[in-house]
Design a protein around this motif. Structure first.
Motif, PDB file in Angstrom:
ATOM      1  N   GLY A   5       0.849  -1.191   0.000  1.00 47.44           N
ATOM      2  CA  GLY A   5       0.000   0.000   0.000  1.00 47.44           C
ATOM      3  C   GLY A   5       0.883   1.239   0.000  1.00 47.44           C
ATOM      4  N   HIS A   6       1.019   1.879  -1.164  1.00 43.60           N
ATOM      5  CA  HIS A   6       1.880   3.057  -1.304  1.00 43.60           C
ATOM      6  C   HIS A   6       1.251   4.250  -0.603  1.00 43.60           C
ATOM      7  CE1 HIS A   6       5.054   5.381  -3.221  1.00 43.60           C
ATOM      8  NE2 HIS A   6       4.142   6.293  -3.484  1.00 43.60           N
ATOM      9  N   ARG A   7       1.880   4.691   0.483  1.00 47.30           N
ATOM     10  CA  ARG A   7       1.337   5.743   1.347  1.00 47.30           C
ATOM     11  C   ARG A   7      -0.032   5.327   1.888  1.00 47.30           C
ATOM     12  NH1 ARG A   7       2.691  10.790  -2.570  1.00 47.30           N
ATOM     13  NH2 ARG A   7       4.714   9.997  -3.182  1.00 47.30           N
ATOM     14  N   GLY A   8      -0.212   4.032   2.009  1.00 49.12           N
ATOM     15  CA  GLY A   8      -1.477   3.461   2.470  1.00 49.12           C
ATOM     16  C   GLY A   8      -2.349   3.148   1.276  1.00 49.12           C
ATOM     17  N   ALA A   9      -3.578   3.596   1.327  1.00 46.35           N
ATOM     18  CA  ALA A   9      -4.515   3.388   0.219  1.00 46.35           C
ATOM     19  C   ALA A   9      -4.594   4.684  -0.592  1.00 46.35           C
ATOM     20  CB  ALA A   9      -5.883   2.981   0.751  1.00 46.35           C
TER      21      ALA A   9
END
Length: 111
Positions: A5-9
């Protein structure tokens, strides 16, 4: 295969927030990628950019703002900019941590 998850979602939730990280885990991510910076008073916070301008309700460089100043900002949908300690305590998957400021390495080592 590992799903990150890039920077989360990113694209669904405000980036680099606990809300975004939780959503990424709920959506099946195996790990979270996040970014570390340091406030003027030495707190490790999760922030990609050198300034808070793009991702929060405020403006200015993370490195010259105090922890309290950064925490008072809306990072999207009422979320606050999380600290490293909060994130580690709240999210139970592996992290890819991108250190965005040399001070973050010194701060991390001193803990």
């Amino acid at each position: 295969m590992i799903i990150t998850g890039h920077r989360g979602a990113l694209g669904t939730e405000p980036e680099n927030t606990l809300r975004s990280f939780r959503r990424a885990v709920a959506d099946g991510c195996d790990e979270i990628e996040l970014d570390l910076r340091v406030t003027a008073d030495g707190e490790l916070v999760i922030m990609h950019d050198a300034t808070v301008d793009r991702t929060t309700s405020g403006s200015g460089e993370v490195a010259v703002l105090s922890y309290d100043e950064v925490r008072s900002l809306d990072a999207g949908l009422g979320e606050m900019v999380p600290t490293w300690a909060e994130t580690v305590a709240a999210i139970d998957v592996r992290f890819q941590t991108e250190v965005k400021a040399e001070a973050a390495v010194r701060c991390w080592r001193s803990r």
